[in-house]
Design a protein around this motif. Structure first.
Motif, PDB file in Angstrom:
ATOM      1  N   LYS A  12       0.807  -1.214   0.000  1.00  0.00           N
ATOM      2  CA  LYS A  12       0.000   0.000   0.000  1.00  0.00           C
ATOM      3  C   LYS A  12       0.841   1.265   0.000  1.00  0.00           C
ATOM      4  O   LYS A  12       0.341   2.346  -0.264  1.00  0.00           O
ATOM      5  CB  LYS A  12      -0.931   0.005   1.226  1.00  0.00           C
ATOM      6  CG  LYS A  12      -1.827  -1.225   1.307  1.00  0.00           C
ATOM      7  CD  LYS A  12      -2.707  -1.380   0.082  1.00  0.00           C
ATOM      8  CE  LYS A  12      -3.630  -2.593   0.195  1.00  0.00           C
ATOM      9  NZ  LYS A  12      -4.419  -2.820  -1.014  1.00  0.00           N
ATOM     10  N   THR A  13       2.128   1.141   0.363  1.00  0.00           N
ATOM     11  CA  THR A  13       2.987   2.311   0.425  1.00  0.00           C
ATOM     12  C   THR A  13       4.208   2.105  -0.450  1.00  0.00           C
ATOM     13  O   THR A  13       4.489   1.010  -0.910  1.00  0.00           O
ATOM     14  CB  THR A  13       3.430   2.582   1.872  1.00  0.00           C
ATOM     15  OG1 THR A  13       4.159   1.436   2.352  1.00  0.00           O
ATOM     16  CG2 THR A  13       2.238   2.829   2.776  1.00  0.00           C
ATOM     17  N   GLY A  14       4.955   3.188  -0.637  1.00  0.00           N
ATOM     18  CA  GLY A  14       6.169   3.103  -1.430  1.00  0.00           C
ATOM     19  C   GLY A  14       5.936   3.572  -2.852  1.00  0.00           C
ATOM     20  O   GLY A  14       4.809   3.743  -3.314  1.00  0.00           O
ATOM     21  N   THR A  15       7.028   3.773  -3.564  1.00  0.00           N
ATOM     22  CA  THR A  15       6.956   4.233  -4.930  1.00  0.00           C
ATOM     23  C   THR A  15       6.514   3.090  -5.849  1.00  0.00           C
ATOM     24  O   THR A  15       6.502   1.926  -5.465  1.00  0.00           O
ATOM     25  CB  THR A  15       8.322   4.737  -5.390  1.00  0.00           C
ATOM     26  OG1 THR A  15       9.243   3.627  -5.405  1.00  0.00           O
ATOM     27  CG2 THR A  15       8.861   5.812  -4.459  1.00  0.00           C
ATOM     28  N   THR A  16       6.182   3.451  -7.081  1.00  0.00           N
ATOM     29  CA  THR A  16       5.829   2.435  -8.074  1.00  0.00           C
ATOM     30  C   THR A  16       6.974   1.444  -8.255  1.00  0.00           C
ATOM     31  O   THR A  16       6.761   0.232  -8.366  1.00  0.00           O
ATOM     32  CB  THR A  16       5.508   3.105  -9.423  1.00  0.00           C
ATOM     33  OG1 THR A  16       4.409   4.005  -9.246  1.00  0.00           O
ATOM     34  CG2 THR A  16       5.156   2.067 -10.473  1.00  0.00           C
TER      35      THR A  16
ATOM     36  N   HIS B  79       6.844  -2.550  -7.520  1.00  0.00           N
ATOM     37  CA  HIS B  79       7.175  -3.522  -8.550  1.00  0.00           C
ATOM     38  C   HIS B  79       8.292  -4.456  -8.085  1.00  0.00           C
ATOM     39  O   HIS B  79       8.269  -5.655  -8.377  1.00  0.00           O
ATOM     40  CB  HIS B  79       7.590  -2.822  -9.839  1.00  0.00           C
ATOM     41  CG  HIS B  79       7.819  -3.763 -10.978  1.00  0.00           C
ATOM     42  ND1 HIS B  79       6.819  -4.570 -11.484  1.00  0.00           N
ATOM     43  CD2 HIS B  79       8.941  -4.053 -11.696  1.00  0.00           C
ATOM     44  CE1 HIS B  79       7.308  -5.307 -12.469  1.00  0.00           C
ATOM     45  NE2 HIS B  79       8.586  -5.027 -12.604  1.00  0.00           N
ATOM     46  N   ALA B  80       9.259  -3.922  -7.352  1.00  0.00           N
ATOM     47  CA  ALA B  80      10.340  -4.754  -6.813  1.00  0.00           C
ATOM     48  C   ALA B  80       9.770  -5.807  -5.865  1.00  0.00           C
ATOM     49  O   ALA B  80      10.191  -6.973  -5.883  1.00  0.00           O
ATOM     50  CB  ALA B  80      11.368  -3.887  -6.092  1.00  0.00           C
TER      51      ALA B  80
ATOM     52  N   LEU C 173       8.106  -8.543  -7.929  1.00  0.00           N
ATOM     53  CA  LEU C 173       9.076  -9.470  -8.508  1.00  0.00           C
ATOM     54  C   LEU C 173       9.602 -10.434  -7.448  1.00  0.00           C
ATOM     55  O   LEU C 173       9.794 -11.622  -7.721  1.00  0.00           O
ATOM     56  CB  LEU C 173      10.238  -8.695  -9.135  1.00  0.00           C
ATOM     57  CG  LEU C 173       9.929  -7.919 -10.417  1.00  0.00           C
ATOM     58  CD1 LEU C 173      11.135  -7.103 -10.848  1.00  0.00           C
ATOM     59  CD2 LEU C 173       9.474  -8.851 -11.532  1.00  0.00           C
ATOM     60  N   ALA C 174       9.833  -9.923  -6.241  1.00  0.00           N
ATOM     61  CA  ALA C 174      10.325 -10.790  -5.161  1.00  0.00           C
ATOM     62  C   ALA C 174       9.278 -11.851  -4.803  1.00  0.00           C
ATOM     63  O   ALA C 174       9.618 -13.023  -4.585  1.00  0.00           O
ATOM     64  CB  ALA C 174      10.674  -9.948  -3.938  1.00  0.00           C
ATOM     65  N   GLN C 175       8.004 -11.457  -4.744  1.00  0.00           N
ATOM     66  CA  GLN C 175       6.935 -12.415  -4.434  1.00  0.00           C
ATOM     67  C   GLN C 175       6.793 -13.450  -5.543  1.00  0.00           C
ATOM     68  O   GLN C 175       6.608 -14.643  -5.268  1.00  0.00           O
ATOM     69  CB  GLN C 175       5.615 -11.670  -4.248  1.00  0.00           C
ATOM     70  CG  GLN C 175       5.519 -10.873  -2.961  1.00  0.00           C
ATOM     71  CD  GLN C 175       4.194 -10.129  -2.873  1.00  0.00           C
ATOM     72  OE1 GLN C 175       3.842  -9.343  -3.755  1.00  0.00           O
ATOM     73  NE2 GLN C 175       3.459 -10.366  -1.817  1.00  0.00           N
TER      74      GLN C 175
ATOM     75  N   ILE D 148      12.427 -14.417 -15.830  1.00  0.00           N
ATOM     76  CA  ILE D 148      13.726 -13.817 -16.149  1.00  0.00           C
ATOM     77  C   ILE D 148      13.859 -12.458 -15.465  1.00  0.00           C
ATOM     78  O   ILE D 148      14.908 -12.128 -14.904  1.00  0.00           O
ATOM     79  CB  ILE D 148      13.897 -13.697 -17.668  1.00  0.00           C
ATOM     80  CG1 ILE D 148      14.030 -15.099 -18.281  1.00  0.00           C
ATOM     81  CG2 ILE D 148      15.118 -12.847 -18.005  1.00  0.00           C
ATOM     82  CD1 ILE D 148      13.888 -15.119 -19.788  1.00  0.00           C
ATOM     83  N   ALA D 149      12.796 -11.661 -15.498  1.00  0.00           N
ATOM     84  CA  ALA D 149      12.833 -10.346 -14.855  1.00  0.00           C
ATOM     85  C   ALA D 149      13.024 -10.474 -13.348  1.00  0.00           C
ATOM     86  O   ALA D 149      13.778  -9.705 -12.735  1.00  0.00           O
ATOM     87  CB  ALA D 149      11.538  -9.593 -15.152  1.00  0.00           C
ATOM     88  N   ALA D 150      12.343 -11.456 -12.743  1.00  0.00           N
ATOM     89  CA  ALA D 150      12.465 -11.660 -11.303  1.00  0.00           C
ATOM     90  C   ALA D 150      13.873 -12.115 -10.930  1.00  0.00           C
ATOM     91  O   ALA D 150      14.448 -11.660  -9.941  1.00  0.00           O
ATOM     92  CB  ALA D 150      11.432 -12.689 -10.838  1.00  0.00           C
ATOM     93  N   LEU D 151      14.431 -13.004 -11.734  1.00  0.00           N
ATOM     94  CA  LEU D 151      15.801 -13.465 -11.491  1.00  0.00           C
ATOM     95  C   LEU D 151      16.794 -12.309 -11.651  1.00  0.00           C
ATOM     96  O   LEU D 151      17.723 -12.157 -10.848  1.00  0.00           O
ATOM     97  CB  LEU D 151      16.155 -14.589 -12.460  1.00  0.00           C
ATOM     98  CG  LEU D 151      15.606 -15.976 -12.124  1.00  0.00           C
ATOM     99  CD1 LEU D 151      15.785 -16.914 -13.308  1.00  0.00           C
ATOM    100  CD2 LEU D 151      16.290 -16.542 -10.889  1.00  0.00           C
ATOM    101  N   LYS D 152      16.596 -11.513 -12.683  1.00  0.00           N
ATOM    102  CA  LYS D 152      17.494 -10.383 -12.925  1.00  0.00           C
ATOM    103  C   LYS D 152      17.463  -9.412 -11.753  1.00  0.00           C
ATOM    104  O   LYS D 152      18.507  -8.913 -11.319  1.00  0.00           O
ATOM    105  CB  LYS D 152      17.098  -9.677 -14.217  1.00  0.00           C
ATOM    106  CG  LYS D 152      18.037  -8.542 -14.598  1.00  0.00           C
ATOM    107  CD  LYS D 152      17.656  -7.959 -15.950  1.00  0.00           C
ATOM    108  CE  LYS D 152      18.608  -6.834 -16.342  1.00  0.00           C
ATOM    109  NZ  LYS D 152      18.273  -6.241 -17.646  1.00  0.00           N
ATOM    110  N   HIS D 153      16.266  -9.155 -11.241  1.00  0.00           N
ATOM    111  CA  HIS D 153      16.131  -8.260 -10.095  1.00  0.00           C
ATOM    112  C   HIS D 153      16.886  -8.807  -8.894  1.00  0.00           C
ATOM    113  O   HIS D 153      17.607  -8.068  -8.207  1.00  0.00           O
ATOM    114  CB  HIS D 153      14.649  -8.078  -9.755  1.00  0.00           C
ATOM    115  CG  HIS D 153      14.410  -7.296  -8.496  1.00  0.00           C
ATOM    116  ND1 HIS D 153      14.619  -5.944  -8.413  1.00  0.00           N
ATOM    117  CD2 HIS D 153      13.980  -7.697  -7.266  1.00  0.00           C
ATOM    118  CE1 HIS D 153      14.336  -5.523  -7.195  1.00  0.00           C
ATOM    119  NE2 HIS D 153      13.951  -6.568  -6.483  1.00  0.00           N
ATOM    120  N   MET D 154      16.752 -10.107  -8.630  1.00  0.00           N
ATOM    121  CA  MET D 154      17.441 -10.728  -7.500  1.00  0.00           C
ATOM    122  C   MET D 154      18.950 -10.640  -7.675  1.00  0.00           C
ATOM    123  O   MET D 154      19.676 -10.291  -6.735  1.00  0.00           O
ATOM    124  CB  MET D 154      17.027 -12.196  -7.366  1.00  0.00           C
ATOM    125  CG  MET D 154      17.721 -12.925  -6.217  1.00  0.00           C
ATOM    126  SD  MET D 154      17.384 -14.701  -6.207  1.00  0.00           S
ATOM    127  CE  MET D 154      18.336 -15.233  -7.648  1.00  0.00           C
TER     128      MET D 154
END
Length: 219
Positions: A17-21, A25-26, A29-31, A72-78
């Motif tokens: 509910k809080t934080g920037t877009t 999104h981060a 991706l983690a979830q 792939i996006a989630a892995l890249k973020h990690m």
């Protein structure tokens, strides 16, 4: 009215509910990656991810063309988070290369041996033949990023005269193999010794690796 017991059992999921877009999104991706790691790629659908993360499937498809693209996006973020942690050496005053490699080795080994990561490795081994394009992408966003980071570190020390000039990328790959291959293999098959000492392993690998590099000066 649902019982208190039933209500307490519901997991806390959904869009933050809080934080920037970018922060929201981060977290998404983690979830999503957590689902892939714990439930497997094949069993984790876009609908399942949407329900867990509190977003619509349409929202996901607006950003990602399919499940593989999301993985792939989630892995890249990690990996980007991990690389930042490994290169965050400000707290080390004038570090020797041995100190840097020990610091990075601790972070790498801890990540590789996390139970969820071991589960993900098992899943990847079983599914890689069905998703060759995923395997290529994982290599690009995972190991190759780490190799490049280490190669840059080796070049820095070589330019200062503390290492011989050599194939830095090959040296990076060799360090990672020495550090990770054995412990990961044992973790995958559940045969790691109860008294195994991670710190002793890291210290041995760093010493062996650096002696090997410096020995190349003699040739």
């Amino acid at each position: 009215m649902p019982s208190t017991r039933t209500a307490a059992a519901k997991p806390k999921v959904g869009r933050p509910k809080t934080g920037t877009t970018q922060e929201r999104h981060a977290q998404f991706l983690a979830q999503a990656l957590e689902l892939f790691m714990t439930e497997g790629v094949a069993r984790t659908s876009i609908a399942r991810i949407a329900a867990t993360c509190g977003v619509s499937t349409r929202t996901i498809y607006e950003r990602y063309s399919n499940k593989d693209a999301l993985l792939i996006a989630a892995l890249k973020h990690m990996v980007e988070q991990d690389v930042r942690a490994m290169t965050n050496l400000e707290q080390l005053a004038d570090p020797s290369l041995a100190t840097v490699l020990t610091h990075i080795g601790r972070l790498m080994l801890k990540k590789v041996l996390e139970p969820r990561m071991v589960s993900f490795f098992r899943i990847a081994i079983s599914e890689v033949s069905h998703l060759p394009e995923l395997a290529r992408a994982v290599k690009e966003v995972g190991p190759e990023r780490i190799y490049q980071m280490l190669a840059n570190i080796f070049k820095t020390y070589a330019d200062k005269g503390e290492l011989p000039q050599l194939n830095f990328m090959r040296a990076a790959e060799s360090y990672c193999e020495l550090l990770i291959a054995g412990p990961r293999h044992k973790a995958l098959f559940g045969v790691q010794e109860a008294d195994w000492d991670a710190e002793a392993h890291i210290a041995f690998v760093v010493q062996l690796f650096l002696r090997g590099l410096h020995g190349m000066e003699q040739k």
